[in-house]
Write an enzyme that holds these catalytic residues in place. Structure first.
Site, mmCIF file in Angstrom:
data_model
loop_
_atom_site.group_PDB
_atom_site.id
_atom_site.type_symbol
_atom_site.label_atom_id
_atom_site.label_comp_id
_atom_site.label_asym_id
_atom_site.label_seq_id
_atom_site.Cartn_x
_atom_site.Cartn_y
_atom_site.Cartn_z
ATOM 1 N N CYS A 1 0.837 -1.292 -0.088
ATOM 2 C CA CYS A 1 -0.083 -0.041 -0.044
ATOM 3 C C CYS A 1 0.920 1.338 -0.102
ATOM 4 O O CYS A 1 0.729 1.991 -1.007
ATOM 5 C CB CYS A 1 -1.028 -0.007 1.072
ATOM 6 S SG CYS A 1 -2.153 -1.362 0.926
ATOM 7 N N SER B 1 -3.219 2.974 -1.491
ATOM 8 C CA SER B 1 -4.543 2.670 -0.881
ATOM 9 C C SER B 1 -4.357 2.823 0.500
ATOM 10 O O SER B 1 -3.451 2.518 1.344
ATOM 11 C CB SER B 1 -4.908 1.370 -1.283
ATOM 12 O OG SER B 1 -5.976 0.685 -0.777
ATOM 13 N N CYS B 2 -5.539 3.516 0.936
ATOM 14 C CA CYS B 2 -5.309 3.679 2.543
ATOM 15 C C CYS B 2 -6.470 3.737 3.489
ATOM 16 O O CYS B 2 -7.403 4.251 3.209
ATOM 17 C CB CYS B 2 -4.736 5.298 2.839
ATOM 18 S SG CYS B 2 -4.368 5.875 4.424
ATOM 19 N N ASP B 3 -6.537 2.782 4.388
ATOM 20 C CA ASP B 3 -7.712 2.332 5.263
ATOM 21 C C ASP B 3 -7.200 3.345 6.412
ATOM 22 O O ASP B 3 -6.432 3.456 7.225
ATOM 23 C CB ASP B 3 -7.430 1.129 5.893
ATOM 24 C CG ASP B 3 -8.176 0.614 6.818
ATOM 25 O OD1 ASP B 3 -8.848 1.469 7.624
ATOM 26 O OD2 ASP B 3 -8.265 -0.543 7.144
ATOM 27 N N HIS C 1 -9.657 5.833 2.209
ATOM 28 C CA HIS C 1 -11.145 5.243 2.413
ATOM 29 C C HIS C 1 -11.346 5.005 3.754
ATOM 30 O O HIS C 1 -10.278 4.733 4.796
ATOM 31 C CB HIS C 1 -11.441 4.030 1.440
ATOM 32 C CG HIS C 1 -10.304 3.000 1.648
ATOM 33 N ND1 HIS C 1 -9.354 3.032 0.577
ATOM 34 C CD2 HIS C 1 -10.058 2.122 2.346
ATOM 35 C CE1 HIS C 1 -8.493 1.994 0.819
ATOM 36 N NE2 HIS C 1 -8.852 1.573 1.983
ATOM 37 N N ILE C 2 -12.702 5.121 3.980
ATOM 38 C CA ILE C 2 -13.314 4.265 5.286
ATOM 39 C C ILE C 2 -13.932 3.238 4.941
ATOM 40 O O ILE C 2 -15.093 3.426 4.228
ATOM 41 C CB ILE C 2 -14.082 5.372 5.908
ATOM 42 C CG1 ILE C 2 -13.024 6.748 6.513
ATOM 43 C CG2 ILE C 2 -14.594 4.975 7.438
ATOM 44 C CD1 ILE C 2 -13.680 7.903 7.099
ATOM 45 N N TYR C 3 -13.985 2.206 5.607
ATOM 46 C CA TYR C 3 -14.799 0.764 5.194
ATOM 47 C C TYR C 3 -16.008 1.115 5.794
ATOM 48 O O TYR C 3 -16.230 1.567 6.991
ATOM 49 C CB TYR C 3 -14.278 -0.260 5.801
ATOM 50 C CG TYR C 3 -12.972 -0.901 4.918
ATOM 51 C CD1 TYR C 3 -13.179 -1.660 3.746
ATOM 52 C CD2 TYR C 3 -11.797 -0.580 5.253
ATOM 53 C CE1 TYR C 3 -12.152 -2.050 2.956
ATOM 54 C CE2 TYR C 3 -10.573 -1.058 4.305
ATOM 55 C CZ TYR C 3 -11.013 -1.871 3.305
ATOM 56 O OH TYR C 3 -9.903 -2.251 2.565
ATOM 57 N N SER D 1 -10.767 -5.350 7.651
ATOM 58 C CA SER D 1 -11.133 -5.997 6.544
ATOM 59 C C SER D 1 -10.131 -6.976 5.960
ATOM 60 O O SER D 1 -9.000 -6.518 5.638
ATOM 61 C CB SER D 1 -11.772 -5.214 5.321
ATOM 62 O OG SER D 1 -12.935 -4.549 5.950
#
Ligand SMILES: Nc1nc(=O)c2c([nH]1)NC[C@@H]1CN(c3ccc(C(=O)N[C@@H](CCC(=O)O)C(=O)O)cc3)CN21
Ligand SMILES: O=c1ccn([C@H]2C[C@H](O)[C@@H](COP(=O)(O)O)O2)c(=O)[nH]1
Length: 283
Positions: free
Chosen positions: A160, A181-183, A221-223, A282
């Protein structure tokens, strides 16, 4: 800390719902975020609006520096963060290249320390960067890249945070890190700490002054199952002032990082934070 909360609020206010096939969940998503960390003045970018497990974040990054490819080695250092991706992801479990329990494959540090060349030799990207910076050399290509599309099928997850570029201006060292990509609730809490600590450590072992670290994120993003906790709990809290990171001054070389360094060589001074929040993860 403000910039983190601003990004979270921006996702809540302006994010688009995007279906993610790999996890089967929807993510509230924005594109492009630029964060800056003041390593020169040791303003440690730790989250204060919930308890942050900062030692696990540093342990994970030390594992990358060492070129680890096994979740058990990360656990020994103090990070359980690769257990799920190594052992619970069905696509990876069915991959014939997986070497058994805890194997992560050719990800992150493996690429950083042993990128394969067509002739069978390997390239140690980090060693080259340390050697150059120690001699005051910035060849405008002091790049540590973990992203190897030719070997995606040999690893459990594409990296990531996939690129770390060092720059020297006189005797001040800078770092620019790129993330595809970032949670934001879980991953960014770790990644901020890692970018900061990587620059601090590299400055220390190459004898340079640390400047600023620049962190550039593409998909933030936020899941869906994290949104309520972020919007209704974490974002309602007021941040505390930034603490300071102390690193054992006896760490002087890349070999020190590879051999004897543990999490006891790091300390955070003046960390005041709100209650823990447990966000869903996730796989
Ligand atoms: N969905 C997802 N998000 C991520 O952030 C992420 C992945 N997958 N896969 C690869 C790595 C593993 N990372 C992780 C994995 C777990 C936590 C986590 O559970 N953090 C908790 C507890 C930490 C602890 O107790 O040590 C936290 O509250 O921060 C954080 C980052 C970051 N990466
Ligand atoms: O250092 C890390 C590692 C991973 N993440 C997050 C970002 C995504 O939510 C997942 C990876 O999923 P992809 O489908 O491969 O994008 O892990 C993170 O934030 N930081």
């Amino acid at each position: 800390m403000r910039q983190y909360l601003d990004l979270c609020q921006r996702i809540v206010n302006e994010g688009c719902w995007i279906e993610n096939k790999r996890t089967g969940k929807r993510c509230l998503t924005v594109i492009n975020a630029d964060l800056t960390y003041d390593v020169a003045n040791n303003r440690f970018p730790i989250i204060t609006t919930r308890k942050s497990y900062w030692k696990a974040a540093i342990a994970e990054f030390l594992g990358y520096i060492r070129g680890y490819d096994n979740a058990a080695d990360f656990r020994k250092l103090g990070a359980k963060t690769w257990d799920a991706n190594a052992n619970e992801n069905q696509v990876w479990m069915n991959n014939p290249h997986r070497k058994g329990t805890d194997d992560m494959g050719r990800v992150y540090g493996v690429q950083g320390r042993a990128w394969r060349k067509p002739n069978g030799e390997t390239v140690d990207q980090l060693r080259k960067i340390v050697n150059n910076l120690s001699r005051g050399i910035d060849d405008r290509g002091e790049i540590l890249t973990f992203l190897n599309p030719g070997e995606f099928d040999l690893g459990c997850l594409r990296p990531c945070m996939y690129n770390h570029t060092f720059s020297l201006l006189g005797d001040t060292l800078y770092l620019t890190s790129y993330q595809r990509s970032c949670d934001v609730p879980l991953g960014l809490n770790f990644n901020q700490i890692q970018v900061f600590t990587f620059l601090a450590l590299m400055a220390q072992i190459t004898g340079k002054k640390a400047g600023q670290a620049y962190h550039k994120i593409v998909n933030a993003h936020i899941y869906e199952d994290q949104l309520e906790l972020m919007r209704d709990v974490q974002l309602k809290r007021e941040p505390f002032p930034s603490p300071k990171l102390e690193i054992n001054p006896d760490i002087k070389t890349l070999e020190d990082l590879e051999t004897w360094v543990t999490m006891d060589d790091f300390n955070v001074v003046g960390y005041q934070c709100h209650e823990p929040i447990k966000y869903p993860f996730s796989v």
